[in-house]
Write a protein that holds these residues in place. Structure first.
Motif, mmCIF file in Angstrom:
data_model
loop_
_atom_site.group_PDB
_atom_site.id
_atom_site.type_symbol
_atom_site.label_atom_id
_atom_site.label_comp_id
_atom_site.label_asym_id
_atom_site.label_seq_id
_atom_site.Cartn_x
_atom_site.Cartn_y
_atom_site.Cartn_z
ATOM 1 N N HIS A 51 0.810 -1.221 0.000
ATOM 2 C CA HIS A 51 0.000 0.000 0.000
ATOM 3 C C HIS A 51 0.840 1.266 0.000
ATOM 4 O O HIS A 51 0.292 2.372 0.027
ATOM 5 N N ALA A 52 2.172 1.119 -0.031
ATOM 6 C CA ALA A 52 3.050 2.289 0.016
ATOM 7 C C ALA A 52 2.822 3.188 -1.203
ATOM 8 O O ALA A 52 2.299 2.757 -2.240
ATOM 9 N N GLU A 53 3.245 4.425 -1.070
ATOM 10 C CA GLU A 53 3.060 5.419 -2.136
ATOM 11 C C GLU A 53 3.757 4.977 -3.424
ATOM 12 O O GLU A 53 4.824 4.391 -3.398
ATOM 13 N N ARG A 54 3.119 5.212 -4.551
ATOM 14 C CA ARG A 54 3.633 4.940 -5.888
ATOM 15 C C ARG A 54 3.711 3.438 -6.200
ATOM 16 O O ARG A 54 4.427 3.024 -7.101
ATOM 17 N N LEU A 55 2.956 2.633 -5.469
ATOM 18 C CA LEU A 55 2.912 1.201 -5.776
ATOM 19 C C LEU A 55 1.513 0.743 -6.186
ATOM 20 O O LEU A 55 1.236 -0.445 -6.249
ATOM 21 N N SER A 56 0.638 1.676 -6.475
ATOM 22 C CA SER A 56 -0.764 1.313 -6.740
ATOM 23 C C SER A 56 -0.923 0.445 -7.984
ATOM 24 O O SER A 56 -1.916 -0.290 -8.106
ATOM 25 N N ASP A 57 0.035 0.515 -8.906
ATOM 26 C CA ASP A 57 -0.042 -0.309 -10.117
ATOM 27 C C ASP A 57 0.618 -1.678 -9.946
ATOM 28 O O ASP A 57 0.603 -2.496 -10.870
ATOM 29 N N GLY A 97 -9.616 -6.931 -9.757
ATOM 30 C CA GLY A 97 -10.069 -6.154 -10.903
ATOM 31 C C GLY A 97 -9.010 -5.160 -11.366
ATOM 32 O O GLY A 97 -7.893 -5.132 -10.849
ATOM 33 N N PRO A 98 -9.353 -4.310 -12.339
ATOM 34 C CA PRO A 98 -8.360 -3.392 -12.938
ATOM 35 C C PRO A 98 -7.684 -2.457 -11.939
ATOM 36 O O PRO A 98 -6.516 -2.119 -12.105
ATOM 37 N N LYS A 99 -8.408 -2.044 -10.894
ATOM 38 C CA LYS A 99 -7.822 -1.098 -9.941
ATOM 39 C C LYS A 99 -7.277 -1.767 -8.690
ATOM 40 O O LYS A 99 -6.682 -1.111 -7.843
ATOM 41 N N ALA A 101 -3.987 -9.823 -8.238
ATOM 42 C CA ALA A 101 -4.291 -10.211 -9.617
ATOM 43 C C ALA A 101 -5.044 -11.530 -9.718
ATOM 44 O O ALA A 101 -5.761 -11.770 -10.697
ATOM 45 N N GLY A 102 -4.869 -12.409 -8.723
ATOM 46 C CA GLY A 102 -5.543 -13.705 -8.799
ATOM 47 C C GLY A 102 -4.715 -14.788 -8.156
ATOM 48 O O GLY A 102 -3.757 -14.525 -7.430
ATOM 49 N N THR A 103 -5.065 -16.036 -8.435
ATOM 50 C CA THR A 103 -4.421 -17.192 -7.813
ATOM 51 C C THR A 103 -4.184 -18.287 -8.839
ATOM 52 O O THR A 103 -4.950 -18.423 -9.801
ATOM 53 N N SER A 104 -3.131 -19.073 -8.606
ATOM 54 C CA SER A 104 -2.900 -20.246 -9.455
ATOM 55 C C SER A 104 -3.822 -21.402 -9.067
ATOM 56 O O SER A 104 -3.940 -22.372 -9.809
ATOM 57 N N MET A 143 -12.403 -20.484 -8.380
ATOM 58 C CA MET A 143 -13.832 -20.708 -8.557
ATOM 59 C C MET A 143 -14.615 -20.253 -7.330
ATOM 60 O O MET A 143 -15.617 -19.538 -7.438
ATOM 61 N N LYS A 144 -14.140 -20.641 -6.144
ATOM 62 C CA LYS A 144 -14.871 -20.396 -4.901
ATOM 63 C C LYS A 144 -14.956 -18.916 -4.553
ATOM 64 O O LYS A 144 -15.984 -18.439 -4.060
ATOM 65 N N LEU A 145 -13.856 -18.177 -4.808
ATOM 66 C CA LEU A 145 -13.785 -16.780 -4.382
ATOM 67 C C LEU A 145 -13.954 -15.798 -5.533
ATOM 68 O O LEU A 145 -13.840 -14.591 -5.331
ATOM 69 N N GLY A 146 -14.212 -16.296 -6.730
ATOM 70 C CA GLY A 146 -14.400 -15.418 -7.875
ATOM 71 C C GLY A 146 -13.142 -14.700 -8.308
ATOM 72 O O GLY A 146 -13.183 -13.566 -8.784
ATOM 73 N N LEU A 147 -11.985 -15.376 -8.162
ATOM 74 C CA LEU A 147 -10.699 -14.782 -8.520
ATOM 75 C C LEU A 147 -10.281 -15.221 -9.921
ATOM 76 O O LEU A 147 -10.780 -16.214 -10.460
ATOM 77 N N THR A 148 -9.342 -14.487 -10.508
ATOM 78 C CA THR A 148 -8.807 -14.856 -11.819
ATOM 79 C C THR A 148 -7.849 -16.028 -11.654
ATOM 80 O O THR A 148 -6.884 -15.945 -10.887
ATOM 81 N N PRO A 149 -8.066 -17.146 -12.368
ATOM 82 C CA PRO A 149 -7.126 -18.270 -12.305
ATOM 83 C C PRO A 149 -5.934 -17.993 -13.224
ATOM 84 O O PRO A 149 -6.111 -17.522 -14.352
#
Length: 394
Positions: free
Chosen positions: A154-160, A191-193, A197-200, A206-212
């Protein structure tokens, strides 16, 4: 039981398994287990591990799980139909205690019917070990460490900066894995913001609605040493066969089955343009990133259009350092494994299961980190170095 779903594994097991079904359905393979931690006594837990594996072999895919797999754009209908009939068979895996306190796990059989053993078996060994050696886990310490990681991101300039979970095989436990994924989802956002990013892990995606997340692992390119037309062309054969299966999808090439030099020799302009990027998994990541960017430029490809994925023993601190060095120069992705899913203050197990033979022939991985090399046949290893012009490590 530790594993309650066949979906509780890494996505790349399914993407590789689909390629095996369509491209190499008759391949026969052998895998071996290795624990890199000196002095870890796993032998007392052999029967417990066997019982967990027996339970694993009783599982089948549920309708909801098959429907979720079918919804993924790169998973084909006939593969899902095959999985609907699939079970792991206990006859293909042996677990034995050795006199020195170590254990021997060997897997032998058709590649198509053994490929799904690796990740759940490693997760079983981990959880059996830790539930016996840490009967009252320090989850407060684990949560504190997780919060510190989140605060750093969450540090400054790490939002991307986005991270992903790659830690199924060496997690402390299934319950802890799910808890930290829920915390990361809540505190980092998706999501985009979001920064998560997701999980392997396919089940939790599937259970948590994350990107595989996931494409290929070392075993795929290792098997191509036995399945391709000739050894020197095995890496090129592996990439071409993958492209034939996925037609441009799942376009991340693994770069360290033979080391960076042979990879760059084979990863020519055609592959630079065809694949979306490459994944780092051994050797110095900063040097690797610089070499990949230079390689793209030398092949008239804009690095800003390509993704470099870092996934070798990452910590949040190293991830931030890599992000600061390469941001704005290429697209970036970071997969954090053990340091995310097994950081409660205990020494994690450095355990692997690697393919050692395919169709009766030795196969090997020649990593940029020599301790990650795995091959049972020293003569074959020497031959491989000669064929790919790889220097003997000093």
């Amino acid at each position: 039981m530790i594993i309650t779903s066949l979906l509780d594994t890494d996505l790349y097991k399914f993407t590789m398994m689909q390629a095996v079904l369509h491209q190499f359905p008759s391949a026969q393979v052998s895998y071996k287990f290795k624990c890199r931690n000196p002095g870890v006594d796993l032998a007392p837990y052999v029967q417990e591990i066997r019982d967990e594996i027996r339970s694993l072999c009783s599982l089948h895919f549920q309708d909801a799980e098959l429907s979720w797999l079918r919804s993924l754009r790169f998973i084909k209908s006939d593969f899902v139909d095959f999985l609907g009939l699939f079970r792991l068979n206990e006859k293909y895996i042996q677990v034995n205690a050795l006199s020195n306190g170590e254990i021997d796990i060997s897997i032998q059989g058709p590649w198509l019917h053994t490929i799904l053993f690796e990740i759940p078996v490693l997760a079983i060994v981990n959880e059996v070990y830790f539930r016996n050696t840490q009967k009252v886990p320090d989850f407060l310490e684990g949560r504190k460490r997780l919060d510190q990681k989140i605060d750093a991101l969450h540090a400054e300039r790490l939002s991307d900066l986005k991270i992903a979970d790659y830690g199924t095989r060496r997690r402390f436990s299934r319950a802890w894995h799910e808890e930290l994924l829920r915390v990361l989802t809540s505190k980092l956002g998706t999501g985009p913001k979001g920064q998560f990013a997701g999980t392997s892990n396919a089940l939790f995606a599937m259970k948590l609605g994350l990107t595989p997340l996931g494409t290929m692992a070392h075993e795929y390119l290792q098997a191509c040493q036995a399945l391709g037309p000739r050894l020197r062309d095995s890496q090129v054969f592996g990439f071409e066969t993958w492209a034939r299966e996925y037609r441009g999808d799942l376009g991340i090439a693994l770069s360290d089955v033979y080391g960076i030099e042979p990879f760059l020799r084979d990863f020519d302009m055609y592959f630079c343009k065809l694949f979306d990027g490459a994944r780092h998994d051994s050797g110095d990541p900063f040097t690797w990133g610089e070499r990949m960017i230079a390689h793209y430029r030398n092949n008239r490809v804009d690095p800003l259009t390509k993704t470099l994925i870092f996934s070798d023993g990452l910590t949040v601190e190293k991830t931030i350092a890599l992000y600061q060095q390469f941001r704005g120069r290429c697209q970036l992705a970071f997969g954090i494994g053990t340091n995310l899913t097994n950081d409660l203050g205990y020494e994690p197990l450095q355990i692997v299961i690697k393919m050692t033979q395919c169709n009766g022939q030795p196969v090997a991985k020649l990593s940029d980190t020599p301790s990650k090399n795995m091959c049972e046949d020293e003569k074959y290893l020497a031959y491989l170095r000669q064929v790919f012009d790889i220097a003997q490590p000093t």
